[in-house]
Design a protein around this motif. Structure first.
Motif, PDB file in Angstrom:
ATOM      1  N   LEU A  21       0.862  -1.247  -0.131  1.00  0.00           N
ATOM      2  CA  LEU A  21       0.039   0.057   0.085  1.00  0.00           C
ATOM      3  C   LEU A  21       0.722   1.205  -0.151  1.00  0.00           C
ATOM      4  O   LEU A  21       0.675   2.319  -0.671  1.00  0.00           O
ATOM      5  N   LEU A  22       1.768   1.159   0.885  1.00  0.00           N
ATOM      6  CA  LEU A  22       2.737   2.306   0.965  1.00  0.00           C
ATOM      7  C   LEU A  22       3.545   2.533  -0.642  1.00  0.00           C
ATOM      8  O   LEU A  22       3.513   3.600  -1.069  1.00  0.00           O
ATOM      9  N   SER A  23       3.852   1.618  -1.374  1.00  0.00           N
ATOM     10  CA  SER A  23       4.833   1.767  -2.399  1.00  0.00           C
ATOM     11  C   SER A  23       3.619   2.143  -3.623  1.00  0.00           C
ATOM     12  O   SER A  23       3.660   3.026  -4.580  1.00  0.00           O
ATOM     13  N   ASN A  24       2.701   1.591  -3.559  1.00  0.00           N
ATOM     14  CA  ASN A  24       1.357   1.680  -4.848  1.00  0.00           C
ATOM     15  C   ASN A  24       0.905   3.006  -4.430  1.00  0.00           C
ATOM     16  O   ASN A  24       0.758   3.980  -5.357  1.00  0.00           O
ATOM     17  N   GLY A  25       0.755   3.625  -3.146  1.00  0.00           N
ATOM     18  CA  GLY A  25       0.394   4.930  -2.894  1.00  0.00           C
ATOM     19  C   GLY A  25       1.209   6.111  -3.443  1.00  0.00           C
ATOM     20  O   GLY A  25       0.930   7.113  -4.060  1.00  0.00           O
ATOM     21  N   ILE A  26       2.432   5.801  -3.201  1.00  0.00           N
ATOM     22  CA  ILE A  26       3.547   6.546  -3.752  1.00  0.00           C
ATOM     23  C   ILE A  26       3.342   6.782  -5.170  1.00  0.00           C
ATOM     24  O   ILE A  26       3.529   7.948  -5.712  1.00  0.00           O
ATOM     25  N   LEU A  27       3.673   5.539  -6.099  1.00  0.00           N
ATOM     26  CA  LEU A  27       3.571   5.455  -7.370  1.00  0.00           C
ATOM     27  C   LEU A  27       2.416   6.068  -8.237  1.00  0.00           C
ATOM     28  O   LEU A  27       2.531   6.730  -9.129  1.00  0.00           O
ATOM     29  N   THR A  28       1.268   5.757  -7.561  1.00  0.00           N
ATOM     30  CA  THR A  28       0.147   6.130  -8.184  1.00  0.00           C
ATOM     31  C   THR A  28      -0.385   7.446  -7.674  1.00  0.00           C
ATOM     32  O   THR A  28      -1.035   8.342  -8.546  1.00  0.00           O
ATOM     33  N   GLY A  29      -0.230   7.914  -6.543  1.00  0.00           N
ATOM     34  CA  GLY A  29      -0.318   9.363  -5.951  1.00  0.00           C
ATOM     35  C   GLY A  29       0.558  10.449  -6.741  1.00  0.00           C
ATOM     36  O   GLY A  29       0.024  11.551  -7.176  1.00  0.00           O
ATOM     37  N   ARG A  30       1.649  10.149  -6.994  1.00  0.00           N
ATOM     38  CA  ARG A  30       2.358  11.104  -7.970  1.00  0.00           C
ATOM     39  C   ARG A  30       2.119  10.965  -9.364  1.00  0.00           C
ATOM     40  O   ARG A  30       3.162  11.373 -10.114  1.00  0.00           O
ATOM     41  N   GLY A  31       1.416   9.924  -9.952  1.00  0.00           N
ATOM     42  CA  GLY A  31       1.339   9.724 -11.375  1.00  0.00           C
ATOM     43  C   GLY A  31       2.284   9.056 -12.172  1.00  0.00           C
ATOM     44  O   GLY A  31       2.276   9.046 -13.271  1.00  0.00           O
ATOM     45  N   VAL A  32       3.148   8.324 -11.671  1.00  0.00           N
ATOM     46  CA  VAL A  32       4.188   7.543 -11.919  1.00  0.00           C
ATOM     47  C   VAL A  32       3.598   6.351 -12.585  1.00  0.00           C
ATOM     48  O   VAL A  32       3.861   6.084 -13.986  1.00  0.00           O
ATOM     49  N   VAL A  33       2.496   5.831 -12.109  1.00  0.00           N
ATOM     50  CA  VAL A  33       1.572   4.801 -12.679  1.00  0.00           C
ATOM     51  C   VAL A  33       0.275   5.297 -12.942  1.00  0.00           C
ATOM     52  O   VAL A  33      -0.251   5.850 -11.831  1.00  0.00           O
ATOM     53  N   LEU A  34      -0.268   5.057 -14.333  1.00  0.00           N
ATOM     54  CA  LEU A  34      -1.509   5.735 -14.471  1.00  0.00           C
ATOM     55  C   LEU A  34      -2.527   4.272 -14.861  1.00  0.00           C
ATOM     56  O   LEU A  34      -1.998   3.366 -15.559  1.00  0.00           O
ATOM     57  N   TYR A  35      -3.806   4.166 -14.539  1.00  0.00           N
ATOM     58  CA  TYR A  35      -4.397   3.272 -15.040  1.00  0.00           C
ATOM     59  C   TYR A  35      -5.689   3.815 -15.821  1.00  0.00           C
ATOM     60  O   TYR A  35      -6.393   4.782 -15.415  1.00  0.00           O
ATOM     61  N   SER A  36      -6.265   2.922 -16.957  1.00  0.00           N
ATOM     62  CA  SER A  36      -7.326   3.483 -17.735  1.00  0.00           C
ATOM     63  C   SER A  36      -8.688   3.034 -16.604  1.00  0.00           C
ATOM     64  O   SER A  36      -8.666   2.056 -16.251  1.00  0.00           O
ATOM     65  N   PRO A  37      -9.569   4.300 -16.746  1.00  0.00           N
ATOM     66  CA  PRO A  37     -10.730   4.024 -15.868  1.00  0.00           C
ATOM     67  C   PRO A  37     -11.391   2.785 -16.292  1.00  0.00           C
ATOM     68  O   PRO A  37     -12.205   2.275 -15.684  1.00  0.00           O
ATOM     69  N   SER A  38     -11.409   2.651 -17.727  1.00  0.00           N
ATOM     70  CA  SER A  38     -12.403   1.785 -18.329  1.00  0.00           C
ATOM     71  C   SER A  38     -11.963   0.161 -18.030  1.00  0.00           C
ATOM     72  O   SER A  38     -12.358  -0.815 -18.424  1.00  0.00           O
ATOM     73  N   ALA A  39     -10.486   0.214 -17.575  1.00  0.00           N
ATOM     74  CA  ALA A  39      -9.984  -1.060 -17.302  1.00  0.00           C
ATOM     75  C   ALA A  39     -10.094  -1.620 -15.687  1.00  0.00           C
ATOM     76  O   ALA A  39      -9.732  -2.931 -15.504  1.00  0.00           O
ATOM     77  N   ILE A  40     -10.496  -0.732 -15.141  1.00  0.00           N
ATOM     78  CA  ILE A  40     -10.375  -1.170 -13.390  1.00  0.00           C
ATOM     79  C   ILE A  40     -11.912  -0.881 -12.841  1.00  0.00           C
ATOM     80  O   ILE A  40     -12.720  -0.414 -13.612  1.00  0.00           O
ATOM     81  N   LEU A  41     -12.129  -1.639 -11.777  1.00  0.00           N
ATOM     82  CA  LEU A  41     -13.461  -1.598 -11.210  1.00  0.00           C
ATOM     83  C   LEU A  41     -13.774  -0.184 -10.607  1.00  0.00           C
ATOM     84  O   LEU A  41     -15.017   0.233 -10.872  1.00  0.00           O
ATOM     85  N   GLY A  42     -12.704   0.610 -10.175  1.00  0.00           N
ATOM     86  CA  GLY A  42     -12.876   2.086  -9.696  1.00  0.00           C
ATOM     87  C   GLY A  42     -12.590   2.294  -8.117  1.00  0.00           C
ATOM     88  O   GLY A  42     -11.898   3.293  -7.969  1.00  0.00           O
ATOM     89  N   PRO A  43     -12.873   1.496  -7.432  1.00  0.00           N
ATOM     90  CA  PRO A  43     -12.475   1.718  -5.975  1.00  0.00           C
ATOM     91  C   PRO A  43     -10.812   1.712  -5.868  1.00  0.00           C
ATOM     92  O   PRO A  43     -10.298   0.947  -6.725  1.00  0.00           O
TER      93      PRO A  43
END
Length: 113
Positions: free
Chosen positions: A44-66
């Protein structure tokens, strides 16, 4: 294939690998579930850093959303599958107690040619 479907396939594959193919059955034991929250906290720590800073992006249509700490919940499933698969393979491939040591740094040196 969506990220959600890939995560679900990953979890099912990891559990089948652990329980049926390698028969390590880690997921059925208490030790795995007592140790897993430690792994989860760092994930959760590493995911929060990577996604919170925009290093990793996800397509909204490919994920559930939460999301949990900025990362989609599917990341937790992938992390679970990776950890379970790795530990299952590691457990299955390690030398058994009482078996002669194999080659490598922990075994005695063999004869020199």
């Amino acid at each position: 294939m969506t990220y959600t479907a890939a995560a679900a396939i990953g979890v099912v594959s990891a559990v089948v690998l652990d329980v049926a193919l390698l028969r390590t059955r880690l997921v059925l034991g208490r030790v795995f579930w007592l140790a897993y929250p430690i792994v989860l906290a760092f994930q959760l720590l590493s995911n929060g850093i990577l996604t919170g800073r925009g290093v990793v992006l996800y397509s909204p249509s490919a994920i559930l959303g939460p999301r949990l700490v900025h990362a989609p919940v599917e990341d937790l499933a992938f992390g679970f599958a990776l950890v379970l698969s790795t530990l299952s393979l590691w457990t299955r491939l390690r030398p058994r107690a009482g078996s002669p040591p194999g080659p490598g740094p922990s075994g005695p040196p063999g004869p020199r040619p």
